[in-house]
Scaffold this motif. Structure first.
Motif, PDB file in Angstrom:
ATOM      1  N   GLU A  98      16.949  22.157  -5.031  1.00 53.31           N
ATOM      2  CA  GLU A  98      17.534  21.217  -5.996  1.00 53.31           C
ATOM      3  C   GLU A  98      16.937  19.823  -5.873  1.00 53.31           C
ATOM      4  N   SER A  99      16.405  19.497  -4.713  1.00 51.38           N
ATOM      5  CA  SER A  99      15.836  18.162  -4.537  1.00 51.38           C
ATOM      6  C   SER A  99      14.456  18.030  -5.175  1.00 51.38           C
ATOM      7  N   ARG A 100      13.746  19.176  -5.359  1.00 52.55           N
ATOM      8  CA  ARG A 100      12.373  19.047  -5.872  1.00 52.55           C
ATOM      9  C   ARG A 100      11.880  20.227  -6.716  1.00 52.55           C
ATOM     10  N   GLY A 101      12.762  21.185  -7.029  1.00 54.34           N
ATOM     11  CA  GLY A 101      12.233  22.362  -7.685  1.00 54.34           C
ATOM     12  C   GLY A 101      12.942  22.851  -8.926  1.00 54.34           C
ATOM     13  N   LEU A 102      14.010  22.192  -9.366  1.00 58.73           N
ATOM     14  CA  LEU A 102      14.786  22.695 -10.502  1.00 58.73           C
ATOM     15  C   LEU A 102      13.974  22.788 -11.788  1.00 58.73           C
ATOM     16  N   LYS A 103      12.945  21.977 -11.910  1.00 58.64           N
ATOM     17  CA  LYS A 103      12.143  21.986 -13.130  1.00 58.64           C
ATOM     18  C   LYS A 103      10.847  22.783 -12.983  1.00 58.64           C
ATOM     19  N   SER A 104      10.738  23.495 -11.858  1.00 59.16           N
ATOM     20  CA  SER A 104       9.523  24.279 -11.608  1.00 59.16           C
ATOM     21  C   SER A 104       9.512  25.529 -12.488  1.00 59.16           C
ATOM     22  N   GLU A 105       8.453  25.718 -13.249  1.00 57.93           N
ATOM     23  CA  GLU A 105       8.374  26.851 -14.177  1.00 57.93           C
ATOM     24  C   GLU A 105       8.413  28.188 -13.421  1.00 57.93           C
ATOM     25  N   GLY A 106       9.264  29.085 -13.925  1.00 55.88           N
ATOM     26  CA  GLY A 106       9.365  30.415 -13.313  1.00 55.88           C
ATOM     27  C   GLY A 106      10.104  30.416 -11.987  1.00 55.88           C
ATOM     28  N   LEU A 107      10.987  29.423 -11.783  1.00 60.43           N
ATOM     29  CA  LEU A 107      11.739  29.323 -10.531  1.00 60.43           C
ATOM     30  C   LEU A 107      12.491  30.623 -10.252  1.00 60.43           C
ATOM     31  N   TYR A 108      12.315  31.152  -9.070  1.00 63.14           N
ATOM     32  CA  TYR A 108      12.884  32.423  -8.589  1.00 63.14           C
ATOM     33  C   TYR A 108      12.174  33.654  -9.156  1.00 63.14           C
ATOM     34  N   ARG A 109      11.502  33.512 -10.305  1.00 65.34           N
ATOM     35  CA  ARG A 109      10.770  34.661 -10.853  1.00 65.34           C
ATOM     36  C   ARG A 109       9.402  34.791 -10.198  1.00 65.34           C
ATOM     37  N   ILE A 110       8.750  33.635  -9.956  1.00 66.16           N
ATOM     38  CA  ILE A 110       7.429  33.637  -9.322  1.00 66.16           C
ATOM     39  C   ILE A 110       7.600  33.742  -7.805  1.00 66.16           C
ATOM     40  N   SER A 111       6.869  34.648  -7.209  1.00 67.71           N
ATOM     41  CA  SER A 111       6.979  34.866  -5.765  1.00 67.71           C
ATOM     42  C   SER A 111       6.091  33.888  -4.999  1.00 67.71           C
ATOM     43  N   GLY A 112       6.570  33.474  -3.839  1.00 66.68           N
ATOM     44  CA  GLY A 112       5.755  32.654  -2.949  1.00 66.68           C
ATOM     45  C   GLY A 112       4.838  33.532  -2.110  1.00 66.68           C
ATOM     46  N   PHE A 113       3.864  32.918  -1.436  1.00 62.46           N
ATOM     47  CA  PHE A 113       2.933  33.646  -0.583  1.00 62.46           C
ATOM     48  C   PHE A 113       3.721  34.361   0.518  1.00 62.46           C
ATOM     49  N   SER A 114       3.561  35.680   0.595  1.00 61.56           N
ATOM     50  CA  SER A 114       4.423  36.492   1.473  1.00 61.56           C
ATOM     51  C   SER A 114       4.323  36.099   2.947  1.00 61.56           C
ATOM     52  N   ASP A 115       3.117  35.741   3.405  1.00 62.87           N
ATOM     53  CA  ASP A 115       2.968  35.339   4.809  1.00 62.87           C
ATOM     54  C   ASP A 115       3.751  34.060   5.109  1.00 62.87           C
ATOM     55  N   SER A 116       3.761  33.143   4.144  1.00 66.75           N
ATOM     56  CA  SER A 116       4.501  31.888   4.336  1.00 66.75           C
ATOM     57  C   SER A 116       6.009  32.128   4.295  1.00 66.75           C
ATOM     58  N   VAL A 117       6.460  33.041   3.423  1.00 65.45           N
ATOM     59  CA  VAL A 117       7.886  33.392   3.372  1.00 65.45           C
ATOM     60  C   VAL A 117       8.309  34.005   4.707  1.00 65.45           C
ATOM     61  N   GLU A 118       7.479  34.867   5.246  1.00 66.11           N
ATOM     62  CA  GLU A 118       7.767  35.478   6.552  1.00 66.11           C
ATOM     63  C   GLU A 118       7.789  34.423   7.652  1.00 66.11           C
ATOM     64  N   GLU A 119       6.948  33.426   7.520  1.00 66.91           N
ATOM     65  CA  GLU A 119       6.905  32.325   8.491  1.00 66.91           C
ATOM     66  C   GLU A 119       8.215  31.540   8.476  1.00 66.91           C
ATOM     67  N   VAL A 120       8.753  31.297   7.285  1.00 66.43           N
ATOM     68  CA  VAL A 120      10.046  30.603   7.166  1.00 66.43           C
ATOM     69  C   VAL A 120      11.148  31.441   7.806  1.00 66.43           C
ATOM     70  N   LYS A 121      11.108  32.733   7.550  1.00 59.27           N
ATOM     71  CA  LYS A 121      12.099  33.636   8.140  1.00 59.27           C
ATOM     72  C   LYS A 121      12.075  33.552   9.662  1.00 59.27           C
ATOM     73  N   MET A 122      10.894  33.627  10.258  1.00 59.60           N
ATOM     74  CA  MET A 122      10.778  33.572  11.720  1.00 59.60           C
ATOM     75  C   MET A 122      11.221  32.217  12.259  1.00 59.60           C
ATOM     76  N   ALA A 123      10.957  31.157  11.478  1.00 56.24           N
ATOM     77  CA  ALA A 123      11.378  29.817  11.901  1.00 56.24           C
ATOM     78  C   ALA A 123      12.900  29.715  11.945  1.00 56.24           C
ATOM     79  N   PHE A 124      13.582  30.264  10.923  1.00 60.47           N
ATOM     80  CA  PHE A 124      15.053  30.250  10.927  1.00 60.47           C
ATOM     81  C   PHE A 124      15.595  31.077  12.090  1.00 60.47           C
ATOM     82  N   ASP A 125      14.983  32.227  12.360  1.00 61.91           N
ATOM     83  CA  ASP A 125      15.431  33.070  13.475  1.00 61.91           C
ATOM     84  C   ASP A 125      15.277  32.353  14.811  1.00 61.91           C
TER      85      ASP A 125
END
Length: 334
Positions: free
Chosen positions: A168-195
């Motif tokens: 909400e701070s920087r992405g609400l106007k991003s085209e295809g929000l939630y429909r466009i997938s992020g780079f899978s390796d980076s998503v996995e990196e975020v997951k490991m960081a939260f864990d």
């Protein structure tokens, strides 16, 4: 005038005498509690040590059980214990019945979330009042939602709060929000960081410039939940509510279905739907309306525990209708 050294010696001797008296009193109390008759010649210290350990374990069990009885006056927790067969080292007593746990291996079960130790036969008698301890929580992703929020003492999972705030701070106007997938390796990196780091995880623009990585991490968290946000128990009621055509009856049925959700699930769903409503309010920029968001989130938020393939396929359109209705009526349903 006595020297400082003699004063210190006298002080130490006095302390030892007081300690001996306290231990003698403890031994007299313990002997009386056990119904033992003590003669003038008391048993050696080695005799008392296992009895003291036993008495301590009994006291611990009594305190825990008293705490459980006290909690009966407060609202019941929705969290059941996650018991696993366990081999205990050294003497252990059941924290439910206070009896000794006999055997050398697999003497009982231990709750993986709060550490409660009980007999196998006692596990079915223990109230559903698990209070997860952070010492026993090894990861954030794939952890039961109620377990996580109880352990961290929060209303919602940190992943949901932190990702939505960042989006909400920087992405609400991003085209295809939630429909466009992020780079899978980076998503996995975020997951490991939260864990690893929990709420200290950095998901700011400096760490991940692409907002689709953050949306991907949020979707992955919701998808990895052992029990979906719309729980298995509540699933049939939501599907039935979606099938209704009368608007008033439909909203009432949705309210009844929402009441079946555990508190942590309900709070998470409420927060998420309010966020998705704000996403739709920026549709002219992000091109994401409630129908598009429902296609993305329906299979992530809800599924049946065991349905045959034909029924599961038929339910897909109703799952989407459920999410659409929740987004559209977020302000009146929650």
């Amino acid at each position: 005038m006595p020297s400082r050294e003699s004063y210190e010696v006298h002080k130490e001797e006095k302390s030892l005498v007081q300690k001996a008296k306290r231990e003698a009193n403890q031994e007299d109390i313990l002997a009386a509690a056990l119904g033992m008759r003590m003669g003038p010649q008391k048993p050696p210290a080695a005799f008392w040590q296992p009895l003291k350990l036993f008495a301590y374990s009994q006291l611990t069990s009594l305190v825990r059980r008293a705490t459980l009885r006290e909690s009966d006056r407060t609202p019941k927790s929705e969290k059941v214990h996650n018991f696993k067969v366990h081999t205990f080292r050294g003497p252990h007593w059941c924290e439910h019945c206070a009896s000794f746990m006999w055997g050398l291996m697999a003497q009982g079960v231990k709750c993986a979330d709060c550490g409660l130790n009980v007999h196998k036969q006692c596990s079915s008698l223990v109230p559903d009042d698990c209070k997860p301890d952070l010492r026993h929580i090894r990861k954030v992703y794939s952890c039961d939602l109620t377990t996580l929020v109880t352990a961290y003492n929060t209303a919602r999972p940190m992943v949901v709060d932190m990702c939505i705030r960042e989006i909400e701070s920087r992405g609400l106007k991003s085209e295809g929000l939630y429909r466009i997938s992020g780079f899978s390796d980076s998503v996995e990196e975020v997951k490991m960081a939260f864990d690893k780091d929990g709420e200290k995880t950095d998901i700011s623009v400096n760490a991940y410039e692409d907002i689709n990585i953050i949306t991907g991490a949020l979707k992955l968290y919701l998808r990895d939940l052992p029990v979906p946000v719309i729980s298995y128990d509540a699933y049939p009621r939501f599907i039935e509510a979606a099938k209704l055509t009368d608007p008033e009856k439909k909203l009432e049925a949705f309210r009844e279905a929402l009441a079946l959700l555990p508190p942590s699930h309900s709070e998470t769903l409420k927060y998420l739907m309010a966020h998705l409503k704000r996403v739709t309010q920026n549709e002219k920029f992000n091109l994401m309306n409630k129908e598009n968001l429902a296609i993305v989130f329906a299979p992530t938020l809800m599924c049946a525990a065991d349905l045959d393939a034909i029924t599961a396929l038929n339910d897909i359109r109703y799952q989407r209708q459920v999410v659409e209705t929740l987004i559209k009526n977020e302000d009146v349903l929650f």
